[in-house]
Design a protein around this motif. Structure first.
Motif, PDB file in Angstrom:
ATOM      1  N   ASP A  29      29.918  41.688  48.643  1.00  0.00           N
ATOM      2  CA  ASP A  29      31.238  41.816  49.258  1.00  0.00           C
ATOM      3  C   ASP A  29      31.824  40.423  49.473  1.00  0.00           C
ATOM      4  O   ASP A  29      31.270  39.618  50.233  1.00  0.00           O
ATOM      5  N   GLY A  30      32.937  40.150  48.818  1.00  0.00           N
ATOM      6  CA  GLY A  30      33.557  38.833  48.952  1.00  0.00           C
ATOM      7  C   GLY A  30      34.511  38.698  50.115  1.00  0.00           C
ATOM      8  O   GLY A  30      34.893  37.577  50.480  1.00  0.00           O
ATOM      9  N   ASN A  31      34.913  39.813  50.720  1.00  0.00           N
ATOM     10  CA  ASN A  31      35.938  39.735  51.770  1.00  0.00           C
ATOM     11  C   ASN A  31      35.530  38.895  52.980  1.00  0.00           C
ATOM     12  O   ASN A  31      36.401  38.265  53.589  1.00  0.00           O
ATOM     13  N   PRO A  32      34.250  38.843  53.372  1.00  0.00           N
ATOM     14  CA  PRO A  32      33.913  37.955  54.491  1.00  0.00           C
ATOM     15  C   PRO A  32      33.942  36.478  54.127  1.00  0.00           C
ATOM     16  O   PRO A  32      34.017  35.630  55.012  1.00  0.00           O
ATOM     17  N   ASN A  57      41.522  42.663  52.641  1.00  0.00           N
ATOM     18  CA  ASN A  57      41.126  43.402  51.441  1.00  0.00           C
ATOM     19  C   ASN A  57      41.632  42.686  50.193  1.00  0.00           C
ATOM     20  O   ASN A  57      42.591  43.117  49.564  1.00  0.00           O
ATOM     21  N   HIS A  58      40.982  41.597  49.817  1.00  0.00           N
ATOM     22  CA  HIS A  58      41.482  40.856  48.651  1.00  0.00           C
ATOM     23  C   HIS A  58      40.406  40.571  47.623  1.00  0.00           C
ATOM     24  O   HIS A  58      40.669  40.646  46.428  1.00  0.00           O
ATOM     25  N   ALA A  59      39.210  40.256  48.042  1.00  0.00           N
ATOM     26  CA  ALA A  59      38.186  39.828  47.086  1.00  0.00           C
ATOM     27  C   ALA A  59      37.420  41.011  46.512  1.00  0.00           C
ATOM     28  O   ALA A  59      37.164  41.084  45.312  1.00  0.00           O
ATOM     29  N   GLY A  60      37.025  41.946  47.373  1.00  0.00           N
ATOM     30  CA  GLY A  60      36.248  43.084  46.926  1.00  0.00           C
ATOM     31  C   GLY A  60      34.850  42.679  46.492  1.00  0.00           C
ATOM     32  O   GLY A  60      34.355  41.589  46.799  1.00  0.00           O
ATOM     33  N   ALA A  61      34.195  43.567  45.748  1.00  0.00           N
ATOM     34  CA  ALA A  61      32.825  43.315  45.303  1.00  0.00           C
ATOM     35  C   ALA A  61      32.824  42.379  44.103  1.00  0.00           C
ATOM     36  O   ALA A  61      33.602  42.557  43.159  1.00  0.00           O
ATOM     37  N   GLY A  62      31.961  41.382  44.147  1.00  0.00           N
ATOM     38  CA  GLY A  62      31.862  40.422  43.058  1.00  0.00           C
ATOM     39  C   GLY A  62      30.437  39.964  42.855  1.00  0.00           C
ATOM     40  O   GLY A  62      29.487  40.568  43.358  1.00  0.00           O
ATOM     41  N   ASP A  63      30.296  38.874  42.127  1.00  0.00           N
ATOM     42  CA  ASP A  63      28.997  38.410  41.667  1.00  0.00           C
ATOM     43  C   ASP A  63      28.345  37.474  42.685  1.00  0.00           C
ATOM     44  O   ASP A  63      28.886  36.407  42.994  1.00  0.00           O
TER      45      ASP A  63
END
Length: 288
Positions: A120-123, A92-98
């Motif tokens: 979702d950046g977490n993957p 759980n570090h990146a979260g939703a981004g561009d």
């Protein structure tokens, strides 16, 4: 795009790049894979913790908190430049981004502004939390900046990526400011230069204390091995110390080691707190 590194390959890549790496508790199985995919991975994301102190920061990133379960990254980089591995897998570090930023990372080109939170950046990103208050005044020691450079370069090297695969959280998610106190362009330039030369870690194979024998652990024994063992027990969540660990073998060391034996599944007389060869080998006490 790439398949995530195995835990062993991740550890080797970091150490080959010259980093001091500590394995915190059960980091190899600490992940959020039950919540979604881990991979394909496309880059490395840098954060600051908004905390102070290594021990508390590492514990927080391993465990998470009431509103965000851990792990909160894959590794924590402390002020002295050591990396503490706290997770392997989805974190759980990146979260939703561009999504446009992700496309630029994949293409290894200049980043567009991050003005959406649609992906979702977490993957897709390895995450490193760096111990800093993020207030613009807390300093970034050169040892820490060098470790951030090395950690980012290690993963780029392992996957065949270039420096444009390294981004900051502030470049991914609108409204984020981390890392604050240095520019990502400056960090990417450091990574670019590093990738132009061979890794300088000298192989980085960890070395551990061999089992000294059960008789070694007698009342009054004083040795740096006992201290190193105690720190590993604390890292595994088995430390029972009020003060310490210290170099003298005491009843508290024995109680802590018994907790480690029980964690491994031993019970009764097999969990008496006196190290045996199998449990000692699995504890991986660093050479002193």
């Amino acid at each position: 795009m790439a398949t995530p590194l195995s835990a062993d390959r991740l550890l080797r890549a970091l150490r080959d790049e010259g980093l001091t790496v500590h394995e915190y508790r059960s980091w190899r199985t600490n992940n959020r894979n039950h919540k979604g995919p881990w991979g394909p991975v496309n880059g490395v994301m840098i954060h600051h913790t908004v905390t102070s102190g290594t021990e508390a920061s590492v514990r927080l990133c391993y465990e998470g908190h009431s509103t965000l379960p851990g792990p909160l990254c894959h590794g924590v980089i402390d002020k002295a430049g050591a990396v503490h591995l706290v997770g392997h897998g989805r974190a759980n570090h990146a979260g939703a981004g561009d999504g446009d930023v992700l496309a630029a990372v994949i293409a290894e080109r200049a980043l567009p502004p991050d003005n959406e939170a649609d992906t979702d950046g977490n993957p897709h990103f390895y995450g490193f939390e760096c111990v800093n208050l993020g207030d613009g005044r807390d300093p970034w020691p050169e040892a820490q900046l060098l470790a951030i450079e090395r950690a980012a370069a290690a993963l780029c090297r392992a996957h065949g990526w270039n420096h444009r695969s390294v981004i900051g959280h502030l470049e991914w998610q609108p409204g984020k400011i981390d890392p604050r106190g240095f520019t990502m362009d400056a960090l990417r330039e450091r990574v670019r230069r590093r990738l132009g030369a061979p890794p300088d870690g000298g192989g980085g194979q960890p070395t551990y204390e061999p089992f000294p024998g059960a008789a070694f652990f007698a009342p009054g024994r004083v040795s740096p091995i006992v201290t190193a063992m105690g720190h590993r027990l604390v890292a595994e969540g088995c430390g029972r110390y009020q003060v310490g660990p210290g170099p003298e073998w005491t009843a508290v060391d024995q109680e802590s080691y018994a907790a480690w034996q029980r964690k491994l599944g031993y019970s009764g007389a097999d969990a008496d707190g006196i190290p045996g060869e199998t449990s000692w080998t699995r504890l991986k006490v660093p050479n002193v």
